[in-house]
Design an enzyme around this catalytic site. Structure first.
Site, short mmCIF file in Angstrom:
data_model
loop_
_atom_site.label_atom_id
_atom_site.label_comp_id
_atom_site.label_asym_id
_atom_site.label_seq_id
_atom_site.Cartn_x
_atom_site.Cartn_y
_atom_site.Cartn_z
N GLU A 127 0.83 -1.21 0.00
CA GLU A 127 0.00 0.00 0.00
C GLU A 127 0.86 1.26 0.00
O GLU A 127 2.07 1.19 0.23
CB GLU A 127 -0.99 0.00 1.16
CG GLU A 127 -0.35 -0.07 2.51
CD GLU A 127 -1.39 -0.37 3.60
OE1 GLU A 127 -1.00 -0.44 4.76
OE2 GLU A 127 -2.57 -0.53 3.25
N LYS A 170 2.70 4.50 1.14
CA LYS A 170 3.21 5.05 2.41
C LYS A 170 2.93 6.54 2.39
O LYS A 170 3.50 7.28 1.60
CB LYS A 170 4.71 4.79 2.55
CG LYS A 170 5.26 5.30 3.89
CD LYS A 170 6.69 4.86 4.11
CE LYS A 170 7.15 5.07 5.55
NZ LYS A 170 7.09 6.43 6.02
N ARG A 188 1.03 9.46 12.27
CA ARG A 188 0.29 8.26 12.67
C ARG A 188 -0.84 8.63 13.63
O ARG A 188 -0.63 9.43 14.55
CB ARG A 188 1.27 7.32 13.37
CG ARG A 188 0.74 5.95 13.72
CD ARG A 188 0.70 5.11 12.48
NE ARG A 188 0.35 3.73 12.73
CZ ARG A 188 1.25 2.76 12.86
NH1 ARG A 188 2.53 3.03 12.81
NH2 ARG A 188 0.86 1.52 13.05
N ARG A 233 1.04 8.74 17.67
CA ARG A 233 1.90 7.57 17.73
C ARG A 233 2.47 7.35 19.14
O ARG A 233 2.68 6.23 19.56
CB ARG A 233 3.03 7.81 16.72
CG ARG A 233 4.11 6.80 16.76
CD ARG A 233 5.13 7.22 15.73
NE ARG A 233 6.33 6.45 15.88
CZ ARG A 233 7.09 6.07 14.87
NH1 ARG A 233 6.76 6.42 13.65
NH2 ARG A 233 8.16 5.38 15.08
N GLU A 277 -3.02 6.95 9.07
CA GLU A 277 -2.16 8.11 8.97
C GLU A 277 -3.05 9.34 8.74
O GLU A 277 -4.00 9.28 7.95
CB GLU A 277 -1.22 7.91 7.76
CG GLU A 277 -0.08 8.88 7.69
CD GLU A 277 1.16 8.46 8.48
OE1 GLU A 277 1.08 7.55 9.34
OE2 GLU A 277 2.21 9.08 8.25
N PHE A 283 -5.42 2.22 7.59
CA PHE A 283 -4.84 1.01 7.01
C PHE A 283 -4.94 -0.23 7.91
O PHE A 283 -4.52 -1.30 7.53
CB PHE A 283 -3.40 1.24 6.55
CG PHE A 283 -2.50 1.93 7.55
CD1 PHE A 283 -2.07 1.29 8.68
CD2 PHE A 283 -2.09 3.24 7.30
CE1 PHE A 283 -1.23 1.93 9.57
CE2 PHE A 283 -1.25 3.89 8.20
CZ PHE A 283 -0.82 3.22 9.35
N ARG A 310 8.87 -3.19 16.18
CA ARG A 310 9.42 -2.85 14.88
C ARG A 310 9.95 -4.15 14.29
O ARG A 310 11.13 -4.43 14.32
CB ARG A 310 10.56 -1.84 15.06
CG ARG A 310 11.01 -1.17 13.79
CD ARG A 310 12.14 -0.21 14.07
NE ARG A 310 11.73 0.97 14.80
CZ ARG A 310 11.02 1.97 14.26
NH1 ARG A 310 10.65 1.92 13.00
NH2 ARG A 310 10.70 3.01 14.99
N LYS A 320 9.08 -0.73 5.21
CA LYS A 320 8.88 0.49 4.44
C LYS A 320 9.90 0.52 3.33
O LYS A 320 11.09 0.38 3.56
CB LYS A 320 8.98 1.72 5.32
CG LYS A 320 10.21 1.75 6.18
CD LYS A 320 10.15 2.88 7.17
CE LYS A 320 11.33 2.74 8.13
NZ LYS A 320 11.29 3.52 9.30
P1 AMP Z 1 8.80 5.60 9.44
O1 AMP Z 1 8.16 6.68 10.26
O2 AMP Z 1 9.64 6.07 8.33
O3 AMP Z 1 9.47 4.57 10.36
O4 AMP Z 1 7.64 4.78 8.73
C1 AMP Z 1 6.60 4.17 9.43
C2 AMP Z 1 5.44 5.11 9.50
O5 AMP Z 1 4.89 5.30 8.22
C3 AMP Z 1 4.29 4.60 10.31
O6 AMP Z 1 4.47 4.80 11.68
C4 AMP Z 1 3.13 5.41 9.78
O7 AMP Z 1 3.05 6.64 10.50
C5 AMP Z 1 3.56 5.76 8.36
N1 AMP Z 1 2.73 5.15 7.32
C6 AMP Z 1 2.33 5.80 6.23
N2 AMP Z 1 1.60 5.01 5.45
C7 AMP Z 1 1.50 3.82 6.07
C8 AMP Z 1 0.86 2.58 5.75
N3 AMP Z 1 0.17 2.41 4.63
N4 AMP Z 1 0.99 1.56 6.64
C9 AMP Z 1 1.70 1.72 7.77
N5 AMP Z 1 2.33 2.86 8.12
C10 AMP Z 1 2.24 3.90 7.28
#
Ligand code: AMP
Length: 601
Positions: A288, A290, A295, A310, A339, A379, A450, A456
């Protein structure tokens, strides 16, 4: 439990290095905690409030230093405390170095009369019995912390300082050590969530966790009991409540706990990953967009909705659109994960900074709402219509989400085909999103983890392959591991194979560019230490010089010009990716490439 007894247990824990013995000590402390079980279970980890609880102590180091100074006597100042801190490096040791003689006289008077002892019953001053303990209890300490957290508005800083002064003023040195550490959230006794989880199973469920796995009898159910504690922790996010449940109702009580609408759950987190890796591991991947937002966890009880960040902060008032969205489009009570994104007038995504303008906003919400519109991209679904879904596979949770929420659900594609994944990615990037998420379709929802079930994949950021030319030994429990690694780039035309560099261990031909310590698991620390130790050429204190032999692939956010390292550059937020066993130092990235990347930023 007396706070002196708590401090004694904490000292024993600090001195203990073995993990299983640590679990045993924590189990002992929990078993003896009686009515303070909830507080002891948190304090041992340096937590004051349960995870779902949004209260914070909001005490910075300087306020804590002032409180210590005032309790230490009229001639002690916060500067003195800070000088001692500079010497010892640790606030607990500093607090324990003072003799808090019960400043009920002048200093308390100076602190504002009755407030001067923080509202704690009088008659308690410093060490007042033969053992050096006081009559301070764990519960009183917690209640004082509650008052600190509750202080608001004008004069709140004085209240916080006064309450802390009152605590230190009653403390023995041994107690002051852990008061200070708790206030600043650094217990440093090596007790994390996993230890308390195991200790709860040991203390209250009869699990034999402290016997090494290989020595346990066949059919031993320790792992199962630990898993029951873990599951209850995920659901409640509350060590105290889980410990009490285990003690009072055993494993059945734990299995009965459920999520509660209105109590935030820790968010499941993602690691960096690749499409190839995901498909190799799971065969099929759920893909899906990102979204580049913030969050949110939406809780809807059938009538009203609340929104959490978050970090489980309550952000309901700042995001009325999401409340309205939930109240309008959710068919059943639910907990929805997603999100919050900021969108422009024609619906295109706006940068992350825009959502931040809205997120923690307390005033002018309506005016700002006109400027920046916030929308939900849901999501995941943790709970729907009275049913907890943490243990259901992703695809089922997504189906429940789609049934429950009429609008704002992110699209999900489950596929085995890398080309279809790339098409989703191309579309997401073209629409201005950050990239894609890859998720294991069969995975359960693991709050706060995690793990490798959510990956991601952002568009490739350049990584650097750098040579390890130094390291530092860790501290405390990590003293036997090399922990921080000094990285170097190959310099100009030096081949890196120069006999000089290899045999004398000199760093000739290499220029330092940064140190990496993040992105490395405990397990990897052990492996890296084993890998690098044979190449150590010199040690000085905890610093180690390493012959250039091993290449690390390292990610980073930015390359900056910096006088700190001999290359003239430094990496911002360097993170360990992997050891490039396929590369020699001669194949590592050159300073020239670093320069080019820096220029291209
Ligand atoms: P990062 O902050 O770079 O560690 O990436 C993870 C974060 O991406 C999650 O905590 C969400 O806030 C965000 N996110 C955005 N789109 C999605 C998605 N489709 N599924 C899960 N997390 C997502």
């Amino acid at each position: 439990m007396d706070f002196a007894a708590f401090a004694e247990r904490a000292d024993e824990l600090e001195a203990e290095e073995a993990d299983l013995a640590t679990v045993g000590l924590v189990a002992g402390a929990l078993a003896d905690a009686d009515g303070d079980l909830d507080v002891v279970a948190r304090f041992l980890q340096g937590r004051v409030f349960p995870g779902w609880d949004t209260r914070k102590l909001a005490v910075g180091p300087s306020l804590c230093h002032e409180a210590i100074a005032r309790a230490a006597g009229t001639n002690v100042t916060a500067d003195d405390v800070e000088d001692r801190l500079a010497d010892t490096g640790e606030i607990g040791a500093v607090a324990a170095s003072y003799d808090f003689g019960g400043q009920t006289g002048l200093a308390a008077f100076g602190a504002g009369g009755a407030e001067g002892n923080g509202g704690i019953p009088a008659g308690a001053d410093g060490a007042d019995d033969a053992t050096g303990g006081t009559d301070l209890t764990v519960r009183e300490v917690f209640e004082s912390f509650e008052r600190v957290a509750a202080a608001e508005g004008a004069g709140s800083e004085d209240v916080r300082r006064d309450v802390l002064f009152g605590l230190f003023n009653r403390a023995s040195p041994a107690e002051a050590k852990y008061l200070a550490r708790l206030v600043l959230g650094e217990m440093r006794v090596g007790v994390g969530g996993g230890t308390v989880r195991d200790a709860v199973a040991e203390a209250f469920l009869g699990a034999d966790v402290t016997t090494p796995v290989e020595d346990r009898p066949e059919g031993d159910d320790a792992d199962e009991l630990v898993a029951a504690v873990e599951a209850a922790l995920q659901v409640t996010n509350n060590f105290g409540r889980v410990a009490e449940l285990a003690r009072e109702e055993g494993v059945d009580g734990l299995r009965d706990v459920s999520l509660e609408v209105g109590r935030p759950v820790r968010a499941m987190l993602a690691q960096a990953g690749t499409v190839t890796g995901a498909l190799a591991e799971w065969d099929e991947a759920a893909v899906e967009t990102k979204y580049d937002g913030a969050r949110v966890q939406l809780h809807y009880d059938g009538e009203e909705a609340s929104v959490y960040s978050r970090n489980m902060e309550d952000v309901t008032d700042a995001l009325p659109e999401l409340v309205e969205h939930a109240e309008t489009h959710l068919a059943v009570p639910a907990i929805v994960d997603g999100e919050a994104v900021a969108v422009g007038e024609d619906g295109e995504p706006l940068p992350f900074q825009e959502i931040l303008r809205r997120f923690r906003r307390k005033h002018d919400v309506d005016r700002l709402r006109e400027e920046v519109t916030v929308e939900l991209r849901a999501f995941d679904c943790l709970h729907a219509d009275g049913e907890d879904l943490l243990d259901a596979p992703l695809t089922e949770r997504y189906a429940r989400l789609s049934d429950a929420l009429a609008e704002g659900v992110s699209e999900l594609l489950v596929t085995t085909d890398p080309e279809r994944i790339e098409a989703v990615e191309a579309k997401a990037l073209a629409a201005g999103h950050e990239g894609i998420m890859l998720k294991n379709p069969d995975s359960t929802y693991s709050p706060g983890k995690r793990g490798r079930n959510w990956l991601k994949r952002k568009p490739d950021v350049e990584t650097l392959d750098l040579v390890v030319t130094g390291a530092e030994w860790g501290e405390g429990r990590r003293a036997n591991y090399l922990g921080t690694f000094l990285l170097s780039a190959r310099n100009g035309d030096a081949s890196g194979r120069s006999p000089d560099a290899r045999e004398t261990g000199s760093r000739k031909g290499f220029e330092t560019i940064g140190k990496v310590a993040t992105g490395i698991t405990d397990e990897q620390l052990a492996e890296l230490t084993e890998l690098l130790e044979p190449h150590v050429v010199r040690e000085e204190g905890t610093d180690v010089e390493i012959r250039p032999e091993v290449v690390f692939e390292v990610g980073y956010e930015e390359i900056q010009a910096s006088p700190t390292y001999s290359s003239g550059y430094a990496l911002r937020f360097p993170r360990f990716v992997e050891v490039r066993t396929d590369k020699d130092p001669a194949d590592a990235d050159s300073l020239e490439r670093v320069e080019r990347l820096a220029d291209a930023q």
